[in-house]
Design a protein around this motif. Structure first.
Motif, short mmCIF file in Angstrom:
data_model
loop_
_atom_site.label_atom_id
_atom_site.label_comp_id
_atom_site.label_asym_id
_atom_site.label_seq_id
_atom_site.Cartn_x
_atom_site.Cartn_y
_atom_site.Cartn_z
N ALA A 1 0.84 -1.20 0.00
CA ALA A 1 0.00 0.00 0.00
C ALA A 1 0.87 1.25 0.00
CB ALA A 1 -0.91 -0.02 1.22
N ARG A 2 2.00 1.18 0.69
CA ARG A 2 2.93 2.32 0.70
C ARG A 2 3.40 2.65 -0.71
NH1 ARG A 2 8.23 2.99 4.63
NH2 ARG A 2 9.02 4.91 3.68
N ALA A 3 3.77 1.63 -1.47
CA ALA A 3 4.24 1.84 -2.84
C ALA A 3 3.11 2.35 -3.73
CB ALA A 3 4.80 0.54 -3.40
N ALA A 4 1.88 1.90 -3.49
CA ALA A 4 0.76 2.37 -4.29
C ALA A 4 0.50 3.86 -4.07
CB ALA A 4 -0.49 1.56 -3.96
N ALA A 5 0.67 4.30 -2.82
CA ALA A 5 0.40 5.70 -2.48
C ALA A 5 1.54 6.63 -2.88
CB ALA A 5 0.14 5.82 -0.98
N ALA A 6 2.74 6.10 -2.97
CA ALA A 6 3.92 6.94 -3.20
C ALA A 6 3.80 7.69 -4.53
CB ALA A 6 5.17 6.08 -3.21
N GLY A 7 3.91 9.00 -4.46
CA GLY A 7 3.90 9.84 -5.64
C GLY A 7 2.53 10.13 -6.22
N ALA A 8 1.47 9.60 -5.61
CA ALA A 8 0.12 9.78 -6.17
C ALA A 8 -0.45 11.14 -5.80
CB ALA A 8 -0.80 8.69 -5.66
N ASP B 1 4.55 -0.57 5.89
CA ASP B 1 4.20 -0.66 4.47
C ASP B 1 2.79 -0.16 4.18
OD1 ASP B 1 6.62 -1.70 3.54
OD2 ASP B 1 6.06 -3.73 4.12
N GLY B 2 2.19 0.54 5.15
CA GLY B 2 0.85 1.05 4.96
C GLY B 2 0.83 2.29 4.09
N LEU B 3 -0.35 2.65 3.63
CA LEU B 3 -0.44 3.78 2.69
C LEU B 3 -0.03 5.09 3.33
CD1 LEU B 3 -3.12 5.89 2.83
CD2 LEU B 3 -4.32 3.80 2.26
N VAL B 4 -0.27 5.26 4.64
CA VAL B 4 0.11 6.52 5.29
C VAL B 4 1.61 6.75 5.16
CG1 VAL B 4 0.20 7.77 7.48
CG2 VAL B 4 -1.86 6.49 6.86
N ALA B 5 2.37 5.66 5.26
CA ALA B 5 3.83 5.78 5.16
C ALA B 5 4.29 6.22 3.78
CB ALA B 5 4.47 4.44 5.52
N GLY B 6 3.45 6.04 2.76
CA GLY B 6 3.86 6.41 1.42
C GLY B 6 3.36 7.76 0.95
N LEU B 7 2.62 8.47 1.81
CA LEU B 7 2.02 9.73 1.39
C LEU B 7 3.02 10.87 1.32
CD1 LEU B 7 -1.27 9.57 3.48
CD2 LEU B 7 -1.03 9.15 1.02
N ARG B 8 2.73 11.80 0.43
CA ARG B 8 3.50 13.03 0.36
C ARG B 8 2.56 14.20 0.64
NH1 ARG B 8 4.39 13.78 -6.20
NH2 ARG B 8 2.15 13.99 -6.73
N ALA B 9 3.12 15.32 0.96
CA ALA B 9 2.31 16.52 1.20
C ALA B 9 1.49 16.84 -0.05
CB ALA B 9 3.20 17.69 1.57
N GLY B 10 0.22 17.10 0.15
CA GLY B 10 -0.65 17.48 -0.95
C GLY B 10 -1.47 16.35 -1.54
N THR B 11 -1.11 15.10 -1.25
CA THR B 11 -1.91 13.98 -1.73
C THR B 11 -3.28 13.98 -1.06
OG1 THR B 11 0.05 12.61 -2.16
CG2 THR B 11 -2.03 11.46 -1.89
N ALA C 1 -0.86 15.00 4.32
CA ALA C 1 -1.77 14.80 3.20
C ALA C 1 -3.20 15.16 3.63
CB ALA C 1 -1.69 13.35 2.71
N ALA C 2 -4.15 14.98 2.74
CA ALA C 2 -5.56 15.29 3.02
C ALA C 2 -6.37 14.01 2.95
CB ALA C 2 -6.08 16.31 2.02
N HIS C 3 -7.49 14.02 3.65
CA HIS C 3 -8.33 12.82 3.71
C HIS C 3 -9.80 13.17 3.54
CE1 HIS C 3 -10.52 9.41 5.58
NE2 HIS C 3 -9.51 8.69 5.14
N LEU C 4 -10.50 12.35 2.76
CA LEU C 4 -11.95 12.45 2.60
C LEU C 4 -12.56 11.08 2.91
CD1 LEU C 4 -11.94 14.11 -0.93
CD2 LEU C 4 -12.45 15.32 1.20
N ASP C 5 -13.58 11.04 3.77
CA ASP C 5 -14.38 9.82 3.80
C ASP C 5 -15.42 10.01 2.70
OD1 ASP C 5 -14.97 11.68 6.22
OD2 ASP C 5 -16.94 10.75 5.91
N ALA C 6 -15.28 9.20 1.65
CA ALA C 6 -16.02 9.45 0.41
C ALA C 6 -16.66 8.17 -0.12
CB ALA C 6 -15.09 10.05 -0.65
N ARG D 1 -9.82 19.19 -5.01
CA ARG D 1 -8.60 18.66 -5.62
C ARG D 1 -8.78 17.22 -6.09
NH1 ARG D 1 -4.10 18.40 -2.22
NH2 ARG D 1 -5.23 18.90 -0.31
N ALA D 2 -9.69 16.49 -5.47
CA ALA D 2 -9.94 15.11 -5.87
C ALA D 2 -10.98 14.99 -6.98
CB ALA D 2 -10.39 14.29 -4.66
N ARG D 3 -11.72 16.06 -7.24
CA ARG D 3 -12.84 15.99 -8.19
C ARG D 3 -12.44 15.48 -9.58
NH1 ARG D 3 -17.73 18.34 -6.58
NH2 ARG D 3 -17.53 19.71 -4.76
N PRO D 4 -11.30 15.88 -10.15
CA PRO D 4 -10.98 15.39 -11.49
C PRO D 4 -10.96 13.87 -11.59
CG PRO D 4 -9.59 17.25 -10.94
CD PRO D 4 -10.31 16.89 -9.68
N VAL D 5 -10.50 13.20 -10.53
CA VAL D 5 -10.50 11.74 -10.52
C VAL D 5 -11.90 11.21 -10.24
CG1 VAL D 5 -9.65 9.68 -9.31
CG2 VAL D 5 -8.08 11.54 -9.89
#
Length: 295
Positions: free
Chosen positions: A41-48, A69-79, A104-109, A136-140
């Motif tokens: 999950a960390r690798a999936a989040a990295a750079g996204a 190896d969790g996604l939080v560990a792979g986050l960058r500022a602004g994700t 990073a930012a979070h939405l329960d969506a 910022r997430a709307r385009p996706v």
């Protein structure tokens, strides 16, 4: 749902990296869609720019967010992490705090709709969190949905999804009972469904679940009764916390428990109807009338 989202995004030429704790599942999605396969999950989040999460329950979400190896560990500022899972609002808020702690930012969506809704880009997204983060997430999200509703602050997206699912599961129970009663009284199954779909009760749910109700053995599960039970448990816990009686949800939870106990847990939610048919036949055998008018 997550696999359908990946496929839809790839069809829209969005670059996607996929991860699942069951590697074979993620590998199959990657092979089918052309997405990149991430080992963690960390690798999936990295750079996204945007991370979408679609998992079955609170435990799966927690395990995916946390750890080395969790996604939080792979986050960058602004994700922006947009979590579409149906989970306890308290879990959404707590894990959102972890994401924000990483910059990073979070939405329960969570989303309202079915797999066909994903495939046609017709989901409704129910977003809790900061409006600026949602923008910022709307385009996706726009590739997946026809409507994005900003419900309110963190936790409100998860809350309204439980409320929506309470209605959906009530419809499923009512539709199952009505269909089996009509059949037992001599009305052809498809004819009964024609009437339901054309009547004032013909909600979108009735339309898109038609194949599952008419051909229960020929349509693969879209949402299992085990997951329905999970949803109703979350809704009942929420209702208890806010002090609201929930007689309908309580009755539906008992009905689902009966079907799960009878071996239908991994079947589609529409299998409530098959469970009722089986119960009717059982009562009919006990009363010696061959199942006719056994209920």
């Amino acid at each position: 749902m997550g696999a359908a989202m990946a496929a839809r995004l790839r069809a829209q030429r969005v670059t996607v990296k996929v991860f699942n704790r069951t590697t074979d599942r993620a590998a199959a999605v990657a092979a089918r869609t052309g997405a990149d396969l991430a080992p963690t999950a960390r690798a999936a989040a990295a750079g996204a720019d945007v991370v979408l999460v679609s998992l079955a329950d609170d435990a799966a979400v927690e395990a995916t967010y946390t750890g080395a190896d969790g996604l939080v560990a792979g986050l960058r500022a602004g994700t922006v992490v947009a979590d579409t899972s149906t989970i306890d609002p308290r879990t959404a808020i707590r894990l959102g705090d972890l994401v924000r702690g990483a910059g990073a930012a979070h939405l329960d969506a969570p989303v309202s709709g079915s797999v066909p809704s994903v495939e046609s880009g017709q989901l409704t997204v129910l977003a809790g969190g900061r409006l600026a983060d949602l923008d910022r997430a709307r385009p996706v999200l726009a590739h997946l949905s026809h409507r994005v509703v900003h419900v309110g602050p963190a936790g409100t997206g998860a809350t309204i999804k439980l409320a929506v699912n309470g209605i959906v599961h009530a419809l499923n129970q009512a539709l199952s009972e009505a269909l089996v009663v009509a059949e037992a009284a001599g009305v052809d199954r498809s004819t009964a469904y024609d009437v339901f779909a054309a009547s004032v009760a013909g909600a979108p749910f009735v339309g898109y679940k038609r194949a599952a109700f008419e051909d229960p053995d020929g349509v693969p599960p879209a949402f299992t009764l085990d997951l329905v039970g999970k949803d109703l448990d979350l809704l009942l816990a929420l209702a208890a916390r806010v002090g609201v009686p929930a007689a309908q949800a309580t009755a539906n939870r008992a009905a689902v428990a009966g079907a799960v106990d009878a071996g239908f847990g991994d079947r589609d939610m529409s299998a409530i109807a098959e469970h009722l048919r089986n119960r009717r036949l059982s009562v009919g055998r006990r009363t010696g009338n061959g199942g006719r008018n056994g209920m």
